[in-house]
Design a protein around this motif. Structure first.
Motif, PDB file in Angstrom:
ATOM      1  N   MET A   1       0.912  -1.213   0.095  1.00  0.00           N
ATOM      2  CA  MET A   1       0.098  -0.001   0.022  1.00  0.00           C
ATOM      3  C   MET A   1       0.854   1.111   0.025  1.00  0.00           C
ATOM      4  SD  MET A   1      -3.064   1.199  -0.118  1.00  0.00           S
ATOM      5  CE  MET A   1      -4.333   2.133   0.203  1.00  0.00           C
ATOM      6  N   ALA A   2       0.632   2.369  -0.932  1.00  0.00           N
ATOM      7  CA  ALA A   2       0.769   3.589  -0.919  1.00  0.00           C
ATOM      8  C   ALA A   2       0.095   4.276  -1.729  1.00  0.00           C
ATOM      9  CB  ALA A   2       2.345   3.661  -1.465  1.00  0.00           C
ATOM     10  N   GLU A   3      -0.564   5.536  -1.008  1.00  0.00           N
ATOM     11  CA  GLU A   3      -2.020   6.018  -1.811  1.00  0.00           C
ATOM     12  C   GLU A   3      -1.884   7.634  -1.132  1.00  0.00           C
ATOM     13  OE1 GLU A   3      -5.662   3.943  -1.739  1.00  0.00           O
ATOM     14  OE2 GLU A   3      -6.170   5.268  -0.021  1.00  0.00           O
ATOM     15  N   GLN A   4      -2.282   8.265  -2.115  1.00  0.00           N
ATOM     16  CA  GLN A   4      -2.620   9.749  -1.553  1.00  0.00           C
ATOM     17  C   GLN A   4      -4.364   9.996  -1.912  1.00  0.00           C
ATOM     18  OE1 GLN A   4      -0.920  12.187   0.258  1.00  0.00           O
ATOM     19  NE2 GLN A   4      -3.286  12.931   0.264  1.00  0.00           N
ATOM     20  N   ARG A   5      -4.778  10.619  -1.030  1.00  0.00           N
ATOM     21  CA  ARG A   5      -6.327  10.870  -1.292  1.00  0.00           C
ATOM     22  C   ARG A   5      -6.548  12.352  -1.506  1.00  0.00           C
ATOM     23  NH1 ARG A   5     -10.618   6.508   0.418  1.00  0.00           N
ATOM     24  NH2 ARG A   5      -9.425   4.921  -0.042  1.00  0.00           N
ATOM     25  N   MET A   6      -7.726  12.810  -2.213  1.00  0.00           N
ATOM     26  CA  MET A   6      -7.853  14.027  -2.501  1.00  0.00           C
ATOM     27  C   MET A   6      -9.391  14.377  -2.454  1.00  0.00           C
ATOM     28  SD  MET A   6      -7.022  14.033  -6.481  1.00  0.00           S
ATOM     29  CE  MET A   6      -7.287  12.696  -7.562  1.00  0.00           C
ATOM     30  N   ALA A   7      -9.844  15.612  -2.489  1.00  0.00           N
ATOM     31  CA  ALA A   7     -11.344  15.948  -2.376  1.00  0.00           C
ATOM     32  C   ALA A   7     -11.461  17.371  -2.883  1.00  0.00           C
ATOM     33  CB  ALA A   7     -11.806  15.850  -1.021  1.00  0.00           C
ATOM     34  N   PHE A   8     -12.627  17.526  -3.472  1.00  0.00           N
ATOM     35  CA  PHE A   8     -12.760  18.784  -4.264  1.00  0.00           C
ATOM     36  C   PHE A   8     -14.344  19.012  -4.442  1.00  0.00           C
ATOM     37  CE2 PHE A   8     -11.490  15.329  -6.971  1.00  0.00           C
ATOM     38  CZ  PHE A   8     -12.463  15.108  -7.979  1.00  0.00           C
ATOM     39  N   ASP A   9     -14.630  19.901  -4.701  1.00  0.00           N
ATOM     40  CA  ASP A   9     -16.033  20.497  -5.109  1.00  0.00           C
ATOM     41  C   ASP A   9     -16.633  19.512  -6.286  1.00  0.00           C
ATOM     42  OD1 ASP A   9     -16.199  22.277  -3.264  1.00  0.00           O
ATOM     43  OD2 ASP A   9     -16.122  24.048  -4.906  1.00  0.00           O
ATOM     44  N   ALA A  10     -17.964  18.839  -6.067  1.00  0.00           N
ATOM     45  CA  ALA A  10     -18.290  18.157  -7.047  1.00  0.00           C
ATOM     46  C   ALA A  10     -18.622  18.594  -8.376  1.00  0.00           C
ATOM     47  CB  ALA A  10     -19.833  17.368  -6.197  1.00  0.00           C
ATOM     48  N   ARG A  11     -18.550  17.753  -9.280  1.00  0.00           N
ATOM     49  CA  ARG A  11     -18.863  18.101 -10.755  1.00  0.00           C
ATOM     50  C   ARG A  11     -19.241  16.971 -11.493  1.00  0.00           C
ATOM     51  NH1 ARG A  11     -14.383  20.475 -11.795  1.00  0.00           N
ATOM     52  NH2 ARG A  11     -14.633  21.560  -9.994  1.00  0.00           N
ATOM     53  N   SER A  12     -20.245  17.076 -12.385  1.00  0.00           N
ATOM     54  CA  SER A  12     -20.663  15.950 -13.391  1.00  0.00           C
ATOM     55  C   SER A  12     -19.414  15.685 -14.309  1.00  0.00           C
ATOM     56  CB  SER A  12     -21.785  16.587 -14.093  1.00  0.00           C
ATOM     57  OG  SER A  12     -22.811  16.503 -13.287  1.00  0.00           O
ATOM     58  N   ASP A  13     -18.697  16.626 -14.652  1.00  0.00           N
ATOM     59  CA  ASP A  13     -17.549  16.476 -15.968  1.00  0.00           C
ATOM     60  C   ASP A  13     -16.388  17.076 -15.314  1.00  0.00           C
ATOM     61  OD1 ASP A  13     -16.574  16.458 -18.446  1.00  0.00           O
ATOM     62  OD2 ASP A  13     -17.867  17.942 -19.305  1.00  0.00           O
ATOM     63  N   LEU A  14     -15.449  15.961 -15.150  1.00  0.00           N
ATOM     64  CA  LEU A  14     -14.053  16.326 -14.378  1.00  0.00           C
ATOM     65  C   LEU A  14     -13.304  16.175 -15.574  1.00  0.00           C
ATOM     66  CD1 LEU A  14     -12.270  16.412 -12.062  1.00  0.00           C
ATOM     67  CD2 LEU A  14     -12.391  13.742 -11.912  1.00  0.00           C
ATOM     68  N   TRP A  15     -12.202  17.140 -15.602  1.00  0.00           N
ATOM     69  CA  TRP A  15     -10.854  16.887 -16.358  1.00  0.00           C
ATOM     70  C   TRP A  15      -9.685  17.044 -15.246  1.00  0.00           C
ATOM     71  CZ3 TRP A  15     -10.280  16.517 -21.638  1.00  0.00           C
ATOM     72  CH2 TRP A  15     -11.564  16.733 -22.487  1.00  0.00           C
ATOM     73  N   LEU A  16      -8.679  16.357 -15.307  1.00  0.00           N
ATOM     74  CA  LEU A  16      -7.735  16.016 -14.338  1.00  0.00           C
ATOM     75  C   LEU A  16      -6.461  15.846 -15.314  1.00  0.00           C
ATOM     76  CD1 LEU A  16      -6.563  15.488 -11.658  1.00  0.00           C
ATOM     77  CD2 LEU A  16      -7.006  13.025 -11.838  1.00  0.00           C
ATOM     78  N   ARG A  17      -5.525  16.450 -14.937  1.00  0.00           N
ATOM     79  CA  ARG A  17      -4.404  16.418 -15.474  1.00  0.00           C
ATOM     80  C   ARG A  17      -3.165  16.329 -14.183  1.00  0.00           C
ATOM     81  NH1 ARG A  17      -0.068  20.401 -14.976  1.00  0.00           N
ATOM     82  NH2 ARG A  17       1.226  20.361 -17.054  1.00  0.00           N
ATOM     83  N   TYR A  18      -2.169  15.781 -14.561  1.00  0.00           N
ATOM     84  CA  TYR A  18      -0.899  15.537 -13.856  1.00  0.00           C
ATOM     85  C   TYR A  18       0.354  15.111 -14.349  1.00  0.00           C
ATOM     86  CZ  TYR A  18      -2.117  10.747 -12.553  1.00  0.00           C
ATOM     87  OH  TYR A  18      -2.681   9.496 -12.767  1.00  0.00           O
ATOM     88  N   TRP A  19       1.574  15.383 -13.903  1.00  0.00           N
ATOM     89  CA  TRP A  19       2.605  14.729 -14.521  1.00  0.00           C
ATOM     90  C   TRP A  19       2.941  13.550 -13.289  1.00  0.00           C
ATOM     91  CZ3 TRP A  19       5.511  15.686 -18.641  1.00  0.00           C
ATOM     92  CH2 TRP A  19       5.140  16.875 -19.655  1.00  0.00           C
ATOM     93  N   LEU A  20       3.356  12.519 -13.809  1.00  0.00           N
ATOM     94  CA  LEU A  20       3.977  11.180 -13.241  1.00  0.00           C
ATOM     95  C   LEU A  20       5.365  10.952 -13.606  1.00  0.00           C
ATOM     96  CD1 LEU A  20       2.207   8.295 -11.433  1.00  0.00           C
ATOM     97  CD2 LEU A  20       4.039   7.761 -13.204  1.00  0.00           C
ATOM     98  N   ARG A  21       6.316  10.413 -12.844  1.00  0.00           N
ATOM     99  CA  ARG A  21       7.704  10.183 -13.103  1.00  0.00           C
ATOM    100  C   ARG A  21       7.713   8.533 -12.813  1.00  0.00           C
ATOM    101  NH1 ARG A  21      13.329  10.875 -10.643  1.00  0.00           N
ATOM    102  NH2 ARG A  21      12.603   9.300  -9.676  1.00  0.00           N
ATOM    103  N   VAL A  22       8.137   8.054 -13.776  1.00  0.00           N
ATOM    104  CA  VAL A  22       8.490   6.292 -13.619  1.00  0.00           C
ATOM    105  C   VAL A  22       9.387   6.314 -12.662  1.00  0.00           C
ATOM    106  CG1 VAL A  22       8.678   4.128 -14.836  1.00  0.00           C
ATOM    107  CG2 VAL A  22       7.412   6.053 -15.733  1.00  0.00           C
ATOM    108  N   PRO A  23       9.460   5.297 -11.624  1.00  0.00           N
ATOM    109  CA  PRO A  23      10.602   5.238 -10.798  1.00  0.00           C
ATOM    110  C   PRO A  23      11.699   4.630 -11.495  1.00  0.00           C
ATOM    111  CG  PRO A  23       8.741   4.253  -9.680  1.00  0.00           C
ATOM    112  CD  PRO A  23       8.139   4.549 -11.150  1.00  0.00           C
ATOM    113  N   GLU A  24      12.978   5.105 -11.167  1.00  0.00           N
ATOM    114  CA  GLU A  24      14.104   4.802 -11.757  1.00  0.00           C
ATOM    115  C   GLU A  24      14.579   3.526 -11.690  1.00  0.00           C
ATOM    116  OE1 GLU A  24      17.088   8.610 -11.069  1.00  0.00           O
ATOM    117  OE2 GLU A  24      16.044   7.711  -9.305  1.00  0.00           O
TER     118      GLU A  24
END
Length: 299
Positions: free
Chosen positions: A113-136
């Motif tokens: 297990m490893a996890e980070q949770r988040m919360a935000f104002d509700a919406r029917s239409d969600l666009w989420l964007r983020y950068w992720l680096r693959v472990p070396e």
């Protein structure tokens, strides 16, 4: 102050009021407008207190083996949580995608297990964007267990709510060969309680060529217009750092995604790895953004 995202492709300035780019400052603007949330962890913690934008009451909630890290020359640092501040000179690299700091999601060897949770104002239409680096040292483990590792989850009011509780969406990775993995999607409809099988498996991380690389991910989720309409939308894209355009990973326009209490309003990055990594394996995440529309130019 948080860092404004500078993309690898040319953007056209958009005046959102209060000056070009809506007062975001110097740098290249997003396509089509400003995000409602933009956090690059420059607060040096998970308070989102220095998020460049936050008009949706976004917050980082439960943390499980997550931190905030930076690189200083040859020294890698974990600067949060304060009880676990540490430094390493063993060659690991915590260089952020933008700015100085990034979020780390830290799978210890043999720990699922490893996890980070988040919360935000509700919406029917969600666009989420983020950068992720693959472990070396990324290597999808094969310890004789289930090959599935959670990658992202988004839900309405309750995670995996079942009958009448609203939809939950997942991305998970699946071990392929030689330590590489595919990625697939699924959802629970949240109306009848139906939990669908994973579908649309696509190659995701290749070992060793993708180790240490940054990828930009965009996820679009739209709930169905009414219970049982099955006209919800699931779309995902990925662009490797340096690429000129996004590549579509998943697309479904007849998804059963039942909405309650306004729609999508919580989620987590990464999560349970059914077959744990055999060595400490740290993912980095940076420049998390949420918007009402596709402001990143996925098409």
């Amino acid at each position: 102050m948080g860092n404004v995202r500078v993309s690898s492709i040319t953007r056209t300035p958009v005046d959102q009021g209060g000056g070009v780019w809506g007062g975001l400052g110097a740098g290249t603007p997003p396509v089509g407008g400003t995000p409602q949330l933009s956090d690059s962890f420059e607060s040096q913690d998970l308070s989102a207190s220095l998020a460049t934008q936050n008009s949706i009451n976004f917050s980082w909630t439960e943390s499980n083996r997550t931190g905030v890290v930076k690189q200083d020359g040859a020294t890698a640092h974990r600067v949060w949580p304060t009880a676990y501040i540490n430094s390493w000179t063993d060659g690991r690299d915590f260089t952020a995608k933008e700015g100085t700091y990034a979020m780390s999601i830290e799978y210890a060897a043999g720990i699922e297990m490893a996890e980070q949770r988040m919360a935000f104002d509700a919406r029917s239409d969600l666009w989420l964007r983020y950068w992720l680096r693959v472990p070396e040292n990324y290597y999808a483990a094969d310890n004789g267990g289930d090959a599935t590792s959670k990658f992202l989850a988004i839900w309405n009011t309750t995670y995996q709510a079942g009958v009448g509780g609203g939809a939950t969406f997942w991305l998970s990775t699946f071990r392929s060969t030689g330590g590489s993995c595919n990625i697939a999607m699924t959802n629970m409809d949240g109306n009848t309680g139906t939990d669908l099988a994973y579908s649309q498996y696509v190659p995701f991380i290749s070992v060793p060529s993708d180790r240490g690389r940054w990828m930009e991910l965009v996820i679009h989720l739209k709930t169905e217009t009414s219970a049982g309409a099955s006209d919800g939308i699931i779309e995902t894209w990925r662009r490797w750092d340096g690429d000129a355009s996004f590549t579509a990973l998943h697309s479904k326009t007849d998804a059963a995604l039942y909405e309650v209490t306004g729609g999508w309003q919580a989620g987590y990055f990464m999560g349970w790895a059914n077959d744990p990594y055999t060595a400490d394996t740290w993912f980095l995440i940076d420049e998390v953004e949420i918007a009402a529309t596709d402001i990143w130019g996925t098409t």
